[in-house]
Design a protein around this motif. Sequence first.
Motif, PDB file in Angstrom:
ATOM      1  N   SER A  72       0.850  -1.195   0.000  1.00  0.00           N
ATOM      2  CA  SER A  72       0.000   0.000   0.000  1.00  0.00           C
ATOM      3  C   SER A  72       0.883   1.240   0.000  1.00  0.00           C
ATOM      4  CB  SER A  72      -0.893   0.007   1.244  1.00  0.00           C
ATOM      5  OG  SER A  72      -1.583   1.235   1.343  1.00  0.00           O
ATOM      6  N   GLN A  74      -0.667   4.123   0.945  1.00  0.00           N
ATOM      7  CA  GLN A  74      -1.526   4.987   1.764  1.00  0.00           C
ATOM      8  C   GLN A  74      -0.704   5.832   2.745  1.00  0.00           C
ATOM      9  OE1 GLN A  74      -4.955   5.150   1.554  1.00  0.00           O
ATOM     10  NE2 GLN A  74      -5.278   6.509   3.268  1.00  0.00           N
ATOM     11  N   THR A  91      -4.992   6.149  -8.354  1.00  0.00           N
ATOM     12  CA  THR A  91      -4.081   6.980  -7.565  1.00  0.00           C
ATOM     13  C   THR A  91      -4.635   8.385  -7.410  1.00  0.00           C
ATOM     14  OG1 THR A  91      -2.200   5.675  -8.353  1.00  0.00           O
ATOM     15  CG2 THR A  91      -1.718   7.835  -7.389  1.00  0.00           C
ATOM     16  N   ASP A  94      -7.497   8.366  -4.856  1.00  0.00           N
ATOM     17  CA  ASP A  94      -6.997   8.153  -3.495  1.00  0.00           C
ATOM     18  C   ASP A  94      -6.359   9.414  -2.928  1.00  0.00           C
ATOM     19  OD1 ASP A  94      -7.847   5.507  -3.539  1.00  0.00           O
ATOM     20  OD2 ASP A  94      -5.840   4.686  -3.939  1.00  0.00           O
TER      21      ASP A  94
END
Length: 170
Positions: A72, A74, A91, A94
């Motif tokens: 990930s 994140q 992307t 996110d």
Amino acid sequence: MLVFVTVGSTRFDALVEAAISEPVLSTLRDSGYNRLILQRGDSDIKSEEFDGESCTIQRHGVDIDIWKFKPSIQAECEQANLVISHAGSGTILDVLRLGKPLIVVPNPTLLDNHQEELASALDTLGHLKATSIQDLASTISSFEPRDLVLFPPFDGSKFSKLVDEEMGFI
């Protein structure tokens, strides 16, 4: 300050090379960024400093961590003060949902121009800044995150309403 550069799961050598080039690193440093994390995907790096999978180097006053993939990205997106990315839709969504300033560089080597279309539309709406490899350093230099328009939060009710309408329930 931290900038995170990602090319996703694809190969985008030009963005990877640009991210660690003197013009981009000097511009980042002059803009107050002192750390860069580069997720390179399947891209090659033409540098004797790079050992293959991952490395940490210092160039033009910027500390750089380079790696291929992680489960990930994140955490890197959340920590970043600026994200520079390929123009992949996943992307982009996110990063925009995190409310992070985003500069996207569409990959011109792809077969169709869907990245360019998405980047251009979201740039026009003011949610991000789209640029090219050639203009990346100048875009960073003139980039003003405060001018970006906040991306609207996800609203699942719109999808439910669309399905209900299509099914004839409303």
